[in-house]
Design an enzyme around this catalytic site. Sequence first.
Site, short mmCIF file in Angstrom:
data_model
loop_
_atom_site.label_atom_id
_atom_site.label_comp_id
_atom_site.label_asym_id
_atom_site.label_seq_id
_atom_site.Cartn_x
_atom_site.Cartn_y
_atom_site.Cartn_z
N SER A 69 54.40 40.39 38.68
CA SER A 69 53.20 41.19 38.94
C SER A 69 52.63 40.99 40.34
O SER A 69 51.91 41.85 40.84
CB SER A 69 52.13 40.88 37.90
OG SER A 69 51.83 39.50 37.90
N ASP A 104 41.60 38.27 39.20
CA ASP A 104 41.51 37.81 37.82
C ASP A 104 41.94 36.35 37.80
O ASP A 104 41.82 35.65 38.79
CB ASP A 104 42.33 38.69 36.88
CG ASP A 104 43.79 38.81 37.31
OD1 ASP A 104 44.31 37.85 37.93
OD2 ASP A 104 44.42 39.85 37.05
N HIS A 154 45.77 36.64 39.86
CA HIS A 154 46.20 37.61 40.87
C HIS A 154 45.20 37.72 42.01
O HIS A 154 43.99 37.74 41.76
CB HIS A 154 46.39 38.98 40.23
CG HIS A 154 47.42 38.98 39.15
ND1 HIS A 154 47.09 39.01 37.81
CD2 HIS A 154 48.77 38.95 39.20
CE1 HIS A 154 48.19 39.00 37.08
NE2 HIS A 154 49.23 38.96 37.90
#
Length: 646
Positions: free
Chosen positions: A38, A311, A314
Amino acid sequence: MNKQALSLPFAACILSLACSHALAAPSPYSTMLVFGDSLSDSGQYPDLTGPNLSGLRFTNRTGPTFQDGSGEAYGPVSTTLLGVKLGIAPRDLLPSTSPVNALLGLKDGNNYAVGGYRTDQIYDSITYTSEVAIPDDQPGGGTVLRSKDGYLVANNFRADPNALYFLSGGGNDFFQGLVVDATSAGVSADQLANSAQALQQAGARYIMVWLLPDLGLTPASFGTPAQTPSSQLSAAFNSELVNRLSQINAEIIPLNIPLLIQETLANPARFGLDASQNLVGTCFNGDGCTENLAHGLDSATPDPTKLLFNDSVHPTIAGQQLIADYAYSLLSAPWEISLLPEMALGTLNAHQDELRSQWLADEGNWQTVGQWRAIVAAGGERMNFDDQNSAASANGHGYNLTVGGSYRFADDWRAGVAAGFYRQRLEAGPRDSDYSLNSYLATAFLQYHATHLWADAALTGGKLDYQDANRKFALGVAEGEEKGDTDGKLWAFSARLGFDLAHVSSAWHLSPFISADYAHVVVNGYSEDSDRSTALTFDDQRRNSRRLGAGLQGKVQVTSSTQLFAEAAHEHEFANNQQDVTIALNSLPNIDFTLNGYKPESSINRASLGISQKLTQEVSLRANYNWRKADDVTQQGVGLAVSVDF
């Protein structure tokens, strides 16, 4: 890393990611391919509450509200930002396996990174299958939304040797419970290294690999019992990864992300972050972590650019930009450093032009046999480089002082020596990196001139002192700078043979000629002065120049004491191979990599124009202008000289 929640059924949404970024300056890479998790995912999953033609990316929305359902897209991840800076085609930066792209019949991109991927899945996306599936902790978890051949499978296990490959991963091995001790951390690191190895064995040359961030310094772990073991195991992962990468026969470009984050946290205000906030214990959107009260999503003044984490794991867009700029600073370094030998050749050109202007002014008017002629000359020059696919644009200027003399030992012969001091400064790249060179040159020359035939030859040697090599680059909202200094040497030989079409006593002279030039420049390797993540060590650079040319020179006696002279020539450069620079990070000295730099031009035109005024029988004054031009380089110089016979 961990997949964000998908709050609506996937089948209800038909969206696609489309990048509209303008292309940046050209780069030496044919395209960019991304493999990872991600942290690099450019939008494989649909953004269920965002705008059409947009994908879910693991950072904050673009604002001003930053809220789901606001119609605001997610910001780009670091790999997309890097690709834009490199001028990669926008379509290539899109996700490779987006289910929505398939439904809409849109062309896939080259970003194979998928949120949630472990290192084994990253390897599979290269060598077996690229797959996008609903996360296990969501309704319908494990359902494969789209599957396609991995990159090498789809390309008959042949990797584009001119592409840039980007690898990141490892975090999900921790979060999914596969890394529990140093041994398992090493296994995961080996799997990521295996991905680089597979690309290399298929022909890939340029592979950028992201070292795993310190997971103990993320909101997911910071301040919890997991912080210390997470940091220790992150370090174990990176230790094994660096060891493996150093053994792969490719240009492995490591990104020392853990050190970059340490430097950012040590001085957050420099990067636009709010130093008064807990930047690793809070985040922007509150997903899996404590939302920041001052700048968080639901605060009165939401601003992700003031925070490092969006978050629990990330980065915000501020962190994404910082990482992209860091990566670009490494890739673009040789585009500037490979200009250092060109600075030396520019100095040599100015030195030779000064001597040739004096020789042309003296033609037909040598001192008497057994007599000396001394010269003192001063001048200035400008040197401009246009950007190339692998070289930065640059503007240089300098000044020089030349002293010398010639002795006529026979009717048709004279010999001489000259010494020159040259001070040159070059500003290169978008941030005006500053490079300064002091050159000390000495030349011995020999000239022959009979009735019509003439010839000259010169041998030059010199010492190069690069007092300042200050490389500057963007680093988020800040400017990075790394300083160094080095030295070097050069030697050169030049010769010309011409034929004067006029009689010795004529008021005008016109001579076609041929020329041959050879030069050898060495710029010694050096290390930039710091141990920061951005500091580099450069290997020796060697630059040869081998030129043949043809030209025409002439002069006219305007009055008994005034003459005009001019010269024009075309030269072909035979040593026009791409210049390469070998580099290593100061913080990771065991992994070096060689990247493309400046490419010399093969066709060069040059010209000069001057005037000589005899002040007395023994004293003359000379002024001249010199110009030389290749496709991407322009050099101009002016000089003023006085000569005295004794």
